[in-house]
Design a protein around this motif. Structure first.
Motif, PDB file in Angstrom:
ATOM      1  N   ASP A 148      38.245 -17.041  -9.398  1.00  0.00           N
ATOM      2  CA  ASP A 148      37.648 -16.241  -8.443  1.00  0.00           C
ATOM      3  C   ASP A 148      36.093 -16.039  -8.739  1.00  0.00           C
ATOM      4  OD1 ASP A 148      37.496 -14.968 -10.848  1.00  0.00           O
ATOM      5  OD2 ASP A 148      38.357 -12.982 -10.215  1.00  0.00           O
ATOM      6  N   ASN A 149      35.719 -15.237  -7.832  1.00  0.00           N
ATOM      7  CA  ASN A 149      34.284 -15.326  -7.686  1.00  0.00           C
ATOM      8  C   ASN A 149      33.597 -14.551  -9.005  1.00  0.00           C
ATOM      9  OD1 ASN A 149      31.960 -15.394  -6.131  1.00  0.00           O
ATOM     10  ND2 ASN A 149      31.951 -13.226  -5.765  1.00  0.00           N
ATOM     11  N   GLN A 201      30.566 -15.841 -13.831  1.00  0.00           N
ATOM     12  CA  GLN A 201      30.542 -15.855 -15.354  1.00  0.00           C
ATOM     13  C   GLN A 201      30.333 -17.149 -15.749  1.00  0.00           C
ATOM     14  OE1 GLN A 201      34.250 -13.996 -16.296  1.00  0.00           O
ATOM     15  NE2 GLN A 201      33.388 -11.972 -16.591  1.00  0.00           N
ATOM     16  N   SER A 202      30.817 -18.417 -15.354  1.00  0.00           N
ATOM     17  CA  SER A 202      30.751 -19.665 -15.698  1.00  0.00           C
ATOM     18  C   SER A 202      29.224 -20.011 -15.666  1.00  0.00           C
ATOM     19  CB  SER A 202      31.608 -20.764 -14.899  1.00  0.00           C
ATOM     20  OG  SER A 202      31.097 -20.840 -13.645  1.00  0.00           O
ATOM     21  N   LEU A 247      20.602 -19.622 -14.240  1.00  0.00           N
ATOM     22  CA  LEU A 247      19.416 -20.883 -13.703  1.00  0.00           C
ATOM     23  C   LEU A 247      18.970 -20.431 -12.512  1.00  0.00           C
ATOM     24  CD1 LEU A 247      21.041 -24.009 -15.145  1.00  0.00           C
ATOM     25  CD2 LEU A 247      18.886 -23.046 -16.029  1.00  0.00           C
ATOM     26  N   ASP A 248      17.665 -21.000 -12.065  1.00  0.00           N
ATOM     27  CA  ASP A 248      17.152 -20.377 -10.765  1.00  0.00           C
ATOM     28  C   ASP A 248      17.893 -21.099  -9.534  1.00  0.00           C
ATOM     29  OD1 ASP A 248      16.375 -22.992 -11.297  1.00  0.00           O
ATOM     30  OD2 ASP A 248      14.184 -22.476 -11.074  1.00  0.00           O
ATOM     31  N   ARG A 249      18.451 -22.605  -9.900  1.00  0.00           N
ATOM     32  CA  ARG A 249      19.175 -23.253  -8.920  1.00  0.00           C
ATOM     33  C   ARG A 249      20.707 -22.535  -8.695  1.00  0.00           C
ATOM     34  NH1 ARG A 249      20.479 -28.458 -12.658  1.00  0.00           N
ATOM     35  NH2 ARG A 249      21.976 -27.673 -13.717  1.00  0.00           N
ATOM     36  N   ASP A 250      21.408 -22.158  -9.853  1.00  0.00           N
ATOM     37  CA  ASP A 250      22.656 -21.362  -9.539  1.00  0.00           C
ATOM     38  C   ASP A 250      22.666 -20.317  -8.691  1.00  0.00           C
ATOM     39  OD1 ASP A 250      23.984 -23.642 -10.906  1.00  0.00           O
ATOM     40  OD2 ASP A 250      23.857 -22.226 -12.887  1.00  0.00           O
ATOM     41  N   LEU A 251      21.224 -19.431  -8.870  1.00  0.00           N
ATOM     42  CA  LEU A 251      21.125 -18.054  -8.288  1.00  0.00           C
ATOM     43  C   LEU A 251      20.905 -18.680  -6.892  1.00  0.00           C
ATOM     44  CD1 LEU A 251      18.951 -16.399 -11.007  1.00  0.00           C
ATOM     45  CD2 LEU A 251      21.285 -15.586  -9.986  1.00  0.00           C
ATOM     46  N   ARG A 274      28.056  -7.390 -11.985  1.00  0.00           N
ATOM     47  CA  ARG A 274      29.549  -7.108 -12.355  1.00  0.00           C
ATOM     48  C   ARG A 274      29.819  -8.197 -13.436  1.00  0.00           C
ATOM     49  NH1 ARG A 274      31.895  -5.291  -6.615  1.00  0.00           N
ATOM     50  NH2 ARG A 274      31.428  -3.021  -6.667  1.00  0.00           N
ATOM     51  N   ALA A 275      29.437  -9.461 -13.245  1.00  0.00           N
ATOM     52  CA  ALA A 275      29.814 -10.553 -14.077  1.00  0.00           C
ATOM     53  C   ALA A 275      29.144 -10.448 -15.511  1.00  0.00           C
ATOM     54  CB  ALA A 275      29.311 -11.922 -13.328  1.00  0.00           C
ATOM     55  N   PHE A 276      27.858  -9.945 -15.324  1.00  0.00           N
ATOM     56  CA  PHE A 276      27.173  -9.691 -16.561  1.00  0.00           C
ATOM     57  C   PHE A 276      27.808  -8.441 -17.443  1.00  0.00           C
ATOM     58  CE2 PHE A 276      23.322 -11.804 -15.244  1.00  0.00           C
ATOM     59  CZ  PHE A 276      22.815 -12.572 -16.420  1.00  0.00           C
ATOM     60  N   VAL A 277      27.982  -7.491 -16.775  1.00  0.00           N
ATOM     61  CA  VAL A 277      28.807  -6.402 -17.482  1.00  0.00           C
ATOM     62  C   VAL A 277      30.143  -6.754 -18.093  1.00  0.00           C
ATOM     63  CG1 VAL A 277      30.032  -4.044 -17.055  1.00  0.00           C
ATOM     64  CG2 VAL A 277      27.915  -4.500 -15.947  1.00  0.00           C
ATOM     65  N   ALA A 278      30.991  -7.646 -17.299  1.00  0.00           N
ATOM     66  CA  ALA A 278      32.218  -8.311 -17.725  1.00  0.00           C
ATOM     67  C   ALA A 278      31.934  -9.024 -19.301  1.00  0.00           C
ATOM     68  CB  ALA A 278      33.206  -8.836 -16.568  1.00  0.00           C
TER      69      ALA A 278
END
Length: 192
Positions: A2-3, A8-9, A21-25, A109-113
């Motif tokens: 899921d998203n 998170q990965s 990473l900037d490219r992922d963002l 949300r991912a950072f919090v998780a």
């Protein structure tokens, strides 16, 4: 996947900080990496060192998250930027599209998780599982004890039944025929 798991990965630990990473963002925001970095440079005062930093060539070479290609023209011309959680939050003020806002919410949300997962150490999860296993073992032992009690009661009853049957069989061996009771028909031979 899921998203939230996908995001998170893409969160990595570099220099003791969780970063993206900037490219992922850029990929998540639906823009080119170059466009994302230009927007950051136009607002560089919003991104101090604890919000964003650039990786060194050595970090890129030994890192498995940034792969350099050996073909001509395929190597990194510029070392990538990485953004901490606060840097990602600041990106929402620089990139103002509706997509950027939704992606930013998901990233936060991912950072919090990830933070919650790290604050709930494996030891406490292992202890919880061990407690559950102990409780299950105790329950199973109680069930087996109850079953043994039932078996003992049943064994006593079966023994009583066997004794009664043995007594009945012993009485049957001493059986003598008794005279019949009731009306006798006269024998036809007696009248003649």
């Amino acid at each position: 996947m899921d998203n939230l798991q996908l995001i998170q990965s893409k969160i990595h630990e570099i220099r003791g900080q969780r970063v993206m990473l900037d490219r992922d963002l850029a990929e998540m925001y639906g823009v080119e990496t170059k466009v994302l970095n230009q927007a950051v440079k136009r607002n560089i005062d919003r991104f101090p060192e604890d919000f964003m930093f650039q990786l060194t060539k050595e970090e890129c070479l030994r890192s498995q998250i940034v792969t350099l290609k050996t073909e001509q023209g395929k190597h990194l011309k510029y070392m990538p930027h990485v953004f901490t959680e606060m840097g990602v939050a600041m990106l929402s003020s620089v990139l103002r599209s509706s997509t950027a806002i939704q992606v930013n919410i998901s990233i936060m949300r991912a950072f919090v998780a990830v933070r919650q997962m790290l604050s709930n150490p494996i030891e406490s999860r292992v202890e919880r599982i061990e407690t559950q296993v102990r409780e299950l073992r105790q329950y199973m032992e109680e069930v087996l004890v109850d079953q043994n009690d039932i078996n003992e009661d049943t064994m006593v009853q079966l023994e009583l039944i066997n004794q009664t049957l043995a007594e009945l069989q012993a009485k049957d061996r001493g059986f003598q025929e008794r005279p019949r009771i009731g009306y006798r028909l006269p024998n036809c031979n007696d009248e003649k």
